[in-house]
Write an enzyme that holds these catalytic residues in place. Structure first.
Site, mmCIF file in Angstrom:
data_model
loop_
_atom_site.group_PDB
_atom_site.id
_atom_site.type_symbol
_atom_site.label_atom_id
_atom_site.label_comp_id
_atom_site.label_asym_id
_atom_site.label_seq_id
_atom_site.Cartn_x
_atom_site.Cartn_y
_atom_site.Cartn_z
ATOM 1 N N LYS A 203 0.835 -1.300 0.036
ATOM 2 C CA LYS A 203 -0.005 -0.034 -0.108
ATOM 3 C C LYS A 203 0.942 1.143 -0.065
ATOM 4 C CE LYS A 203 -1.493 1.637 4.138
ATOM 5 N NZ LYS A 203 -1.553 3.063 4.240
ATOM 6 N N ASN A 204 1.896 1.156 0.727
ATOM 7 C CA ASN A 204 2.653 2.603 1.013
ATOM 8 C C ASN A 204 3.568 2.785 -0.102
ATOM 9 O OD1 ASN A 204 1.142 2.948 3.406
ATOM 10 N ND2 ASN A 204 3.163 2.506 4.765
ATOM 11 N N CYS B 85 -3.567 13.708 13.260
ATOM 12 C CA CYS B 85 -4.521 12.539 13.015
ATOM 13 C C CYS B 85 -4.480 11.537 14.425
ATOM 14 C CB CYS B 85 -3.985 11.562 11.789
ATOM 15 S SG CYS B 85 -2.605 10.530 12.113
ATOM 16 N N ARG C 115 1.741 14.725 13.377
ATOM 17 C CA ARG C 115 2.164 14.593 11.761
ATOM 18 C C ARG C 115 2.267 15.873 10.867
ATOM 19 N NH1 ARG C 115 -0.505 8.962 9.880
ATOM 20 N NH2 ARG C 115 1.306 8.510 8.717
ATOM 21 N N ASP D 187 4.955 0.664 12.089
ATOM 22 C CA ASP D 187 3.847 0.174 11.708
ATOM 23 C C ASP D 187 3.689 -1.340 11.979
ATOM 24 O OD1 ASP D 187 3.091 2.196 10.259
ATOM 25 O OD2 ASP D 187 3.355 1.764 8.427
ATOM 26 N N ARG E 192 -8.352 -0.109 5.181
ATOM 27 C CA ARG E 192 -7.681 0.863 4.666
ATOM 28 C C ARG E 192 -6.345 0.084 4.305
ATOM 29 N NH1 ARG E 192 -6.493 5.998 7.975
ATOM 30 N NH2 ARG E 192 -5.444 6.306 6.061
HETATM 31 C C1 UD1 Z 1 4.797 7.032 6.326
HETATM 32 C C2 UD1 Z 1 3.701 5.612 6.074
HETATM 33 C C3 UD1 Z 1 3.280 5.442 7.361
HETATM 34 C C4 UD1 Z 1 4.347 4.944 8.484
HETATM 35 C C5 UD1 Z 1 5.483 6.278 8.376
HETATM 36 C C6 UD1 Z 1 6.621 5.863 9.179
HETATM 37 C C7 UD1 Z 1 3.008 5.967 3.885
HETATM 38 C C8 UD1 Z 1 1.680 6.277 3.020
HETATM 39 N N1 UD1 Z 1 2.776 5.887 5.202
HETATM 40 O O1 UD1 Z 1 4.092 7.739 6.879
HETATM 41 O O2 UD1 Z 1 2.668 4.016 7.259
HETATM 42 O O3 UD1 Z 1 4.013 4.780 9.740
HETATM 43 O O4 UD1 Z 1 5.931 6.292 7.090
HETATM 44 O O5 UD1 Z 1 7.071 4.965 8.879
HETATM 45 O O6 UD1 Z 1 3.899 5.706 3.523
HETATM 46 N N2 UD1 Z 1 7.267 14.332 10.296
HETATM 47 C C9 UD1 Z 1 7.505 15.742 10.638
HETATM 48 N N3 UD1 Z 1 7.397 16.718 9.657
HETATM 49 C C10 UD1 Z 1 6.948 16.360 8.343
HETATM 50 C C11 UD1 Z 1 6.570 14.832 8.012
HETATM 51 C C12 UD1 Z 1 6.925 14.236 9.163
HETATM 52 O O7 UD1 Z 1 7.806 16.224 11.755
HETATM 53 O O8 UD1 Z 1 7.018 17.261 7.319
HETATM 54 C C13 UD1 Z 1 7.376 13.582 11.357
HETATM 55 C C14 UD1 Z 1 6.132 12.881 11.725
HETATM 56 O O9 UD1 Z 1 5.223 13.684 12.607
HETATM 57 C C15 UD1 Z 1 6.480 11.584 12.373
HETATM 58 C C16 UD1 Z 1 7.836 11.289 11.671
HETATM 59 O O10 UD1 Z 1 8.190 12.595 10.997
HETATM 60 O O11 UD1 Z 1 6.725 11.849 13.557
HETATM 61 C C17 UD1 Z 1 7.565 10.173 10.624
HETATM 62 O O12 UD1 Z 1 6.802 10.568 9.675
HETATM 63 P P1 UD1 Z 1 6.814 10.112 8.269
HETATM 64 O O13 UD1 Z 1 8.037 9.062 7.903
HETATM 65 O O14 UD1 Z 1 6.630 11.541 7.231
HETATM 66 O O15 UD1 Z 1 5.405 9.337 8.051
HETATM 67 P P2 UD1 Z 1 4.500 9.264 6.710
HETATM 68 O O16 UD1 Z 1 5.325 9.623 5.384
HETATM 69 O O17 UD1 Z 1 3.506 10.315 6.982
#
Ligand code: UD1
Length: 418
Positions: A24-25, A118, A123, A307, A399
């Site tokens: 999915k990701n 969320c 996030r 995850d 999902r």
């Molecule tokens: C992706 C995955 C999700 C997984 C996560 C971490 C997808 C669609 N989802 O989510 O299933 O749990 O990686 O492996 O691929 N952060 C910031 N600023 C930003 C972006 C992120 O501070 O601009 C922080 C987030 O709040 C979190 C951490 O970085 O604490 C990791 O987030 P991130 O790796 O971005 O996760 P996603 O890409 O949203």
């Protein structure tokens, strides 16, 4: 009416063969990447999931034409005519924000509602925006909408990520693919999904190097061409099956797994006393006794994935001894813990750490699923428990897992929706 409660009869060993679907990701950013160029791209082994439907809705709202047959998706983005995905879709799934990079690159502007917090944490999207700004985009945030625009082409530059965010790395990589000159993403995420996206972009004609390392180098090209790609296997789905096999003292032959991608979990399950055999593209996981307690800390890849944290915790509840689980990626990802406690688990949370005192067994109860992986954890716990568990709000499961119950039913699980 949606059947939103799953009733699971516990105490049965789960044994047999399951096939893991495409990730999915990976699929989500790949669908977004198809917006980067006019023409039709084909993505194979896309799982049929609610999140994929949401992403499909997003790209269709921007003008793409999408066909999904079995697990093959074609995305024709010949005529994009929008730059503002609908609020409802962005709100439903944070990954909708992944179209920002492609839209900026292709259309020069994008307006996207701020995905907001969320259940599992705040996030933010600051790292995505920092990257776009470094590439020359003007960013304006007002009224809950992120507006980004660039005059002409984006320009390659150096971007340092304070945290190796998966989404930010993907979004910036896509934006940089057709930028002028070279972009360096430092402290980039190294997840297999990053490598998969880089491979797809390179098939489209991009020049992305270093995917899977902390330093990504993207030399912008004039334009990309549509391409086709098969999604990598879903390591989180594979991991969930691995945990279920070990936790129910069953035996699952899990087909379509990349052993390397599930190494951190394999190591933990082996430490806990499960047997893991690896084959070419497959593995068998089994256990013939109660698991032993283990300590685990979630980290960006190649660390233990956040995850998988909830599902592992579900089986640590009945493991012998005391386990310690530390969540380092999201600040509020223990919502499954009070639900597991309703089933008899002994869990104490202090900040980012959960201490789990193993009990001999869990018992069926009424529990509530709060998010995708929490629902997988509750199914896992329910399968190991004595008696019947009613998991409410089970729609979260859809999902991320295609026909989860059907596949487990073939391996001895008894569950039904009401
Ligand atoms: C992706 C995955 C999700 C997984 C996560 C971490 C997808 C669609 N989802 O989510 O299933 O749990 O990686 O492996 O691929 N952060 C910031 N600023 C930003 C972006 C992120 O501070 O601009 C922080 C987030 O709040 C979190 C951490 O970085 O604490 C990791 O987030 P991130 O790796 O971005 O996760 P996603 O890409 O949203």
């Amino acid at each position: 009416m949606e059947l939103n409660t799953l009733i699971v009869e516990g105490g049965r060993k789960i044994s047999g063969t399951v096939r893991v679907g495409g990730a999915k990701n990976s699929s989500l950013p790949l669908i977004a990447a198809a917006l980067l160029t006019a023409g039709t791209s084909t993505i194979e082994d896309v799982p049929r999931l609610k999140d994929i439907e949401t992403m499909r809705g997003v790209v269709e709202a921007l003008g793409a034409r999408v066909i999904m047959e079995d697990n093959v998706m074609t995305v024709d983005s010949s005529c994009l005519n929008g730059n503002e995905p609908p609020y409802d879709l962005v709100r439903a799934m944070r990954a909708s924000f992944l179209v920002m990079g492609p839209l900026l690159a292709r259309m020069g502007s994008a307006h996207i509602f701020q995905p907001g917090g969320c259940a599992i944490g705040a996030r933010p999207i600051d790292l995505h925006l920092k990257g776009f700004a470094a590439l020359g985009a003007e960013i304006d945030m007002s009224g809950g909408v992120v507006k980004a625009k660039v005059d002409g082409r984006l320009k390659g530059d150096r971007v340092y990520l304070d945290f190796p965010s998966v989404g930010a790395t993907e979004n910036i990589m896509m934006a940089a693919a057709t930028a002028d000159g070279r972009t360096l993403i430092e402290n980039a995420a190294r997840e297999p999904e990053i490598v998969d996206l880089a491979n797809f972009l390179n098939k489209m004609g991009a020049r992305v190097r270093g995917a899977g390392t902390p330093m990504l180098r993207i030399d912008g090209v004039e334009e990309l061409a549509p391409s086709s790609h098969t999604v990598i296997p879903d390591r989180i789905e594979a991991g969930t099956f691995m945990i279920i096999a070990a936790g129910t003292q069953g035996s699952l032959y899990i087909d379509n797994v990349v052993g390397e991608h599930v190494k951190p979990l394999e190591a933990k399950l082996s430490e806990a006393g499960a047997h893991v055999e690896t084959f070419e593209g497959a593995m068998r996981v089994s256990a013939d006794r109660r698991l032993k307690a283990v300590d685990v800390t979630t980290m960006p890849y190649p660390g233990f994935p956040t995850d998988m944290q909830a599902q592992l915790m579900a089986v640590l509840c009945t493991s012998e001894g005391t386990s310690q689980v530390t969540e380092n990626v999201f600040e509020n990802r223990f919502m499954h813990a009070p639900e597991l406690s309703r089933m008899g688990a002994n869990i104490k949370i202090s900040g980012r750490t959960a201490i789990i005192e193993g009990v001999p067994n869990l018992t069926g109860a009424q529990v509530n699923a709060t998010d995708l992986r929490a629902s997988a954890a509750l199914v896992t716990a329910a399968l190991t428990a004595e008696g019947e568990t009613h998991i409410h709000n089970i729609s979260h499961l859809d999902r991320g897992y295609e026909n989860f119950e059907g596949r487990l039913a073939k391996c001895g699980a008894r569950m039904r929706r009401e």
